[in-house]
Design a protein around this motif. Sequence first.
Motif, short mmCIF file in Angstrom:
data_model
loop_
_atom_site.label_atom_id
_atom_site.label_comp_id
_atom_site.label_asym_id
_atom_site.label_seq_id
_atom_site.Cartn_x
_atom_site.Cartn_y
_atom_site.Cartn_z
N ASN A 290 63.15 81.02 -22.80
CA ASN A 290 61.69 80.84 -22.85
C ASN A 290 60.92 81.98 -22.17
O ASN A 290 59.72 82.10 -22.32
N ASP A 291 61.64 82.77 -21.40
CA ASP A 291 60.98 83.92 -20.76
C ASP A 291 60.71 85.04 -21.77
O ASP A 291 59.76 85.80 -21.59
N VAL A 292 61.54 85.14 -22.78
CA VAL A 292 61.47 86.35 -23.62
C VAL A 292 61.46 86.11 -25.12
O VAL A 292 61.21 87.04 -25.89
N LEU A 293 61.76 84.89 -25.58
CA LEU A 293 61.78 84.65 -27.03
C LEU A 293 60.63 83.74 -27.45
O LEU A 293 60.47 82.64 -26.94
N PRO A 294 59.83 84.19 -28.44
CA PRO A 294 58.78 83.31 -28.99
C PRO A 294 59.42 82.19 -29.83
O PRO A 294 60.52 82.37 -30.36
N PRO A 295 58.73 81.06 -29.95
CA PRO A 295 59.28 79.95 -30.75
C PRO A 295 59.70 80.37 -32.16
O PRO A 295 60.72 79.90 -32.67
N LYS A 296 58.93 81.27 -32.80
CA LYS A 296 59.28 81.65 -34.17
C LYS A 296 60.65 82.35 -34.24
O LYS A 296 61.41 82.14 -35.18
N LEU B 223 59.84 97.85 -22.18
CA LEU B 223 59.40 97.23 -20.93
C LEU B 223 59.47 98.25 -19.79
O LEU B 223 58.60 98.30 -18.92
N THR C 244 57.12 89.99 -22.11
CA THR C 244 57.53 90.25 -23.49
C THR C 244 56.48 89.81 -24.49
O THR C 244 55.85 88.76 -24.32
N GLU D 276 65.10 91.79 -11.29
CA GLU D 276 64.48 92.96 -11.92
C GLU D 276 63.98 93.95 -10.86
O GLU D 276 63.40 93.56 -9.84
N LEU E 15 61.54 90.52 -35.76
CA LEU E 15 61.04 89.43 -34.91
C LEU E 15 60.86 89.93 -33.48
O LEU E 15 61.53 90.86 -33.03
N THR E 16 59.94 89.28 -32.77
CA THR E 16 59.60 89.73 -31.42
C THR E 16 60.58 89.22 -30.37
O THR E 16 61.02 88.08 -30.43
N GLY E 17 60.89 90.08 -29.43
CA GLY E 17 61.75 89.74 -28.30
C GLY E 17 61.73 90.88 -27.31
O GLY E 17 60.96 91.83 -27.48
N PRO E 18 62.55 90.81 -26.25
CA PRO E 18 62.46 91.83 -25.21
C PRO E 18 63.14 93.14 -25.62
O PRO E 18 64.19 93.13 -26.24
N SER E 19 62.53 94.26 -25.25
CA SER E 19 63.13 95.58 -25.43
C SER E 19 63.13 96.26 -24.07
O SER E 19 62.08 96.52 -23.49
N LEU F 57 54.60 85.32 -28.89
CA LEU F 57 54.54 85.22 -27.42
C LEU F 57 55.53 84.19 -26.90
O LEU F 57 55.52 83.03 -27.32
N PRO F 58 56.40 84.58 -25.96
CA PRO F 58 57.30 83.61 -25.33
C PRO F 58 56.49 82.69 -24.40
O PRO F 58 55.44 83.09 -23.88
N PRO F 59 56.99 81.47 -24.16
CA PRO F 59 56.26 80.53 -23.27
C PRO F 59 55.94 81.14 -21.91
O PRO F 59 54.86 80.90 -21.37
N LYS F 60 56.84 81.95 -21.35
CA LYS F 60 56.57 82.51 -20.02
C LYS F 60 55.34 83.42 -20.02
O LYS F 60 54.55 83.41 -19.09
N ASN G 249 52.58 81.49 -31.32
CA ASN G 249 53.99 81.09 -31.24
C ASN G 249 54.92 82.01 -32.02
O ASN G 249 56.13 81.97 -31.87
#
Lengths: 235, 235
Positions: free
Chosen positions: A19-25, A127, B120, A207, A119-123, B22-25, B19
């Motif tokens: 949940n820190d880095v992945l959107p629900p989609k 970052l 993220t 981090e 799809l969106t996620g952390p890079s 954007l991740p929930p965090k 959604n």
Amino acid sequence: MSKGKIYLIPTTLGDSPINDVLPPKTIDILSQLQHFAVENIRTTRRYIKKVIPEKDINQITFHLLNKHTSISEIRHILQSVEQGIDLGIISEAGNPCIADPGSLLTREAHRNNLQIIPLTGPSSILLALISSGMNGQNFAFNGYLPISPQERIKKLRQLEKKSQSEQQPQIFMETPYRNKQMIESIIKTCHPETLLCIATNLTLSNEFIKTAPISYWKKHIPEIHKQPCIFIIGA
Amino acid sequence: MSKGKIYLIPTTLGDSPINDVLPPKTIDILSQLQHFAVENIRTTRRYIKKVIPEKDINQITFHLLNKHTSISEIRHILQSVEQGIDLGIISEAGNPCIADPGSLLTREAHRNNLQIIPLTGPSSILLALISSGMNGQNFAFNGYLPISPQERIKKLRQLEKKSQSEQQPQIFMETPYRNKQMIESIIKTCHPETLLCIATNLTLSNEFIKTAPISYWKKHIPEIHKQPCIFIIGA
């Protein structure tokens, strides 16, 4: 019959909460897909189990996509997409198709006019850059530097020069167990006033992101052995 | 007294559902912050209202952070962080500190040893690159190219040459209402076999991403007037 789509699925950078880095989609699409081209099947299985514990891993088809994958194997994978099957690409950490073999497949997919959906996620690269305080109008990513100490030093000199002459921060990576040698090479090679950003364990609870001149790092070498790290040299 | 932290808050690229990207965090941190340094106060208010409708916008302190912001104003903003107040940086689209003035603040923050935490979210540059099929081991971002047609063509020649000699895809942007002129300049300037990726409306329902040789684009100029667009030239 409509063709399948190719989704680029990001993964977490290490063991950060999803949940820190992945959107629900991103999670939703991952849960729907049954076919994947992946850099490492074992770690991808573990990743999917972490994100969607209820998903039946045994129903999934995995294709290995690494630097040994031939163009004919890639064409074979894409045949199923042509026939209507959606495919996810997953690499070891962060976004696929950066510093990994994913782009061999997406390049061939463009030749075949297949739709690619990122799809969106952390890079870690992105970052690190945005946190570095360095020029975000103009930057370059250089992947992994040469392993041989002489070649590495030569490359570092080139990157330092480029960062100055083009006002272009130079981003690069190292295999985590060689971080110590990398920092020593940088400190030995670069000018005391040159800026270095060290960004470690991005998105994790430990981090660490700091930009300082080489003269500072000489007296404060951080303990980053075996920790994933992004380096940025700037002027 | 502990110091505040500086959070880099990404925004959606246009009007995509939150959604999706954007991740929930990221949403959670945004909902907690009361102090922001932003590129545009009006659009940021609208963005916060969209993501967290229940948040009381009138309780928020906004500092303007654009190309006219002086270093003394930046130091003033950072004083509150020194005194324990958390600060969010928000730019117009995607991640702050890329192709915007955010890095002036983060650079000064590093000098003051303040902690910067990147969150993220979607990055049009990164999403375009990973989808392009071009070399993800080595690439450069060049921000906006010159406005004058002659200067722009000169820059495009340089970028094309660099993409070939260094096997380094060259990423750049244009103000959306000048996209048409940009495509015309690229088609007129680059070699028919040079690859061009056009990535428009990323993460939106009308997303379009295609990599093809210049010879293809000459016959299929896409209608992207006033649409946000990333261009990548590759060899």
